[in-house]
Design a protein around this motif. Structure first.
Motif, short mmCIF file in Angstrom:
data_model
loop_
_atom_site.label_atom_id
_atom_site.label_comp_id
_atom_site.label_asym_id
_atom_site.label_seq_id
_atom_site.Cartn_x
_atom_site.Cartn_y
_atom_site.Cartn_z
N ARG A 123 -102.08 -64.21 16.04
CA ARG A 123 -103.07 -64.70 17.00
C ARG A 123 -103.65 -66.03 16.56
O ARG A 123 -103.82 -66.95 17.36
CB ARG A 123 -104.21 -63.69 17.17
CG ARG A 123 -103.92 -62.58 18.12
CD ARG A 123 -105.17 -61.81 18.49
NE ARG A 123 -106.02 -61.44 17.36
CZ ARG A 123 -105.91 -60.33 16.66
NH1 ARG A 123 -104.97 -59.45 16.97
NH2 ARG A 123 -106.73 -60.06 15.66
N ALA A 124 -103.95 -66.17 15.29
CA ALA A 124 -104.51 -67.42 14.76
C ALA A 124 -103.51 -68.56 14.90
O ALA A 124 -103.88 -69.68 15.26
CB ALA A 124 -104.93 -67.24 13.31
N ALA A 171 -101.07 -68.77 17.12
CA ALA A 171 -100.95 -69.09 18.54
C ALA A 171 -102.15 -69.90 19.01
O ALA A 171 -102.00 -70.86 19.79
CB ALA A 171 -100.82 -67.81 19.36
N ALA A 172 -103.35 -69.55 18.55
CA ALA A 172 -104.54 -70.31 18.92
C ALA A 172 -104.48 -71.73 18.38
O ALA A 172 -104.90 -72.68 19.05
CB ALA A 172 -105.79 -69.60 18.42
N GLU A 173 -103.96 -71.89 17.18
CA GLU A 173 -103.84 -73.22 16.59
C GLU A 173 -102.85 -74.07 17.37
O GLU A 173 -103.11 -75.25 17.64
CB GLU A 173 -103.40 -73.09 15.13
CG GLU A 173 -103.36 -74.41 14.39
CD GLU A 173 -102.99 -74.22 12.93
OE1 GLU A 173 -102.23 -75.07 12.42
OE2 GLU A 173 -103.45 -73.25 12.32
N GLU A 215 -102.04 -73.68 20.50
CA GLU A 215 -102.68 -73.96 21.79
C GLU A 215 -103.71 -75.08 21.67
O GLU A 215 -103.78 -75.97 22.52
CB GLU A 215 -103.34 -72.70 22.33
CG GLU A 215 -103.94 -72.86 23.71
CD GLU A 215 -104.53 -71.57 24.21
OE1 GLU A 215 -105.65 -71.62 24.76
OE2 GLU A 215 -103.90 -70.51 24.05
N ALA A 216 -104.49 -75.06 20.60
CA ALA A 216 -105.49 -76.11 20.39
C ALA A 216 -104.83 -77.46 20.16
O ALA A 216 -105.30 -78.49 20.66
CB ALA A 216 -106.39 -75.75 19.22
N GLU A 258 -103.53 -78.66 23.50
CA GLU A 258 -104.66 -79.10 24.32
C GLU A 258 -105.16 -80.46 23.85
O GLU A 258 -105.49 -81.33 24.67
CB GLU A 258 -105.79 -78.07 24.24
CG GLU A 258 -106.78 -78.15 25.37
CD GLU A 258 -107.72 -76.99 25.31
OE1 GLU A 258 -108.88 -77.19 24.83
OE2 GLU A 258 -107.33 -75.89 25.73
#
Length: 97
Positions: A78-79, A81-83, A85-86, A89
């Motif tokens: 999850r971390a 994937a969030a990284e 995505e960030a 973005e």
């Protein structure tokens, strides 16, 4: 005390197939428990019943370990994937001059 202080940083921990390793160890402990059960009388006569119960405890702790490493693995994914995505973005929102 200064002579015992580390002079370099510790290396990164090794990552590998943690979940299958813990599952394999848990299965091994439980198999050892089941294999020893028919000989419980012998272990009891010789004062070694703790061997049987150690295998059962190893299997039980293995289940806790499976739960822990699966949650850890999911949190790492999850971390990551969030990284990603960030970063995506941040790449899309570039200041226009």
């Amino acid at each position: 005390m200064a002579k015992w202080t580390p002079k370099h940083e510790a290396p990164e921990p090794l990552e590998g197939p943690i979940v299958p390793t813990i599952i394999g160890g848990t299965i091994l402990w439980l198999v050892l428990f089941v294999v020893q059960l028919p000989f419980y009388g012998w272990y009891e006569d010789h004062g070694h019943t703790w061997w049987v119960w150690t295998c059962l405890a190893g299997g039980g702790l293995g289940f806790i370990g499976i739960y822990y490493v699966r949650r850890r693995d999911a949190a790492i994914k999850r971390a990551a994937a969030a990284e990603v995505e960030a970063e995506a973005e941040a790449a899309d929102v570039t200041p226009v001059e």
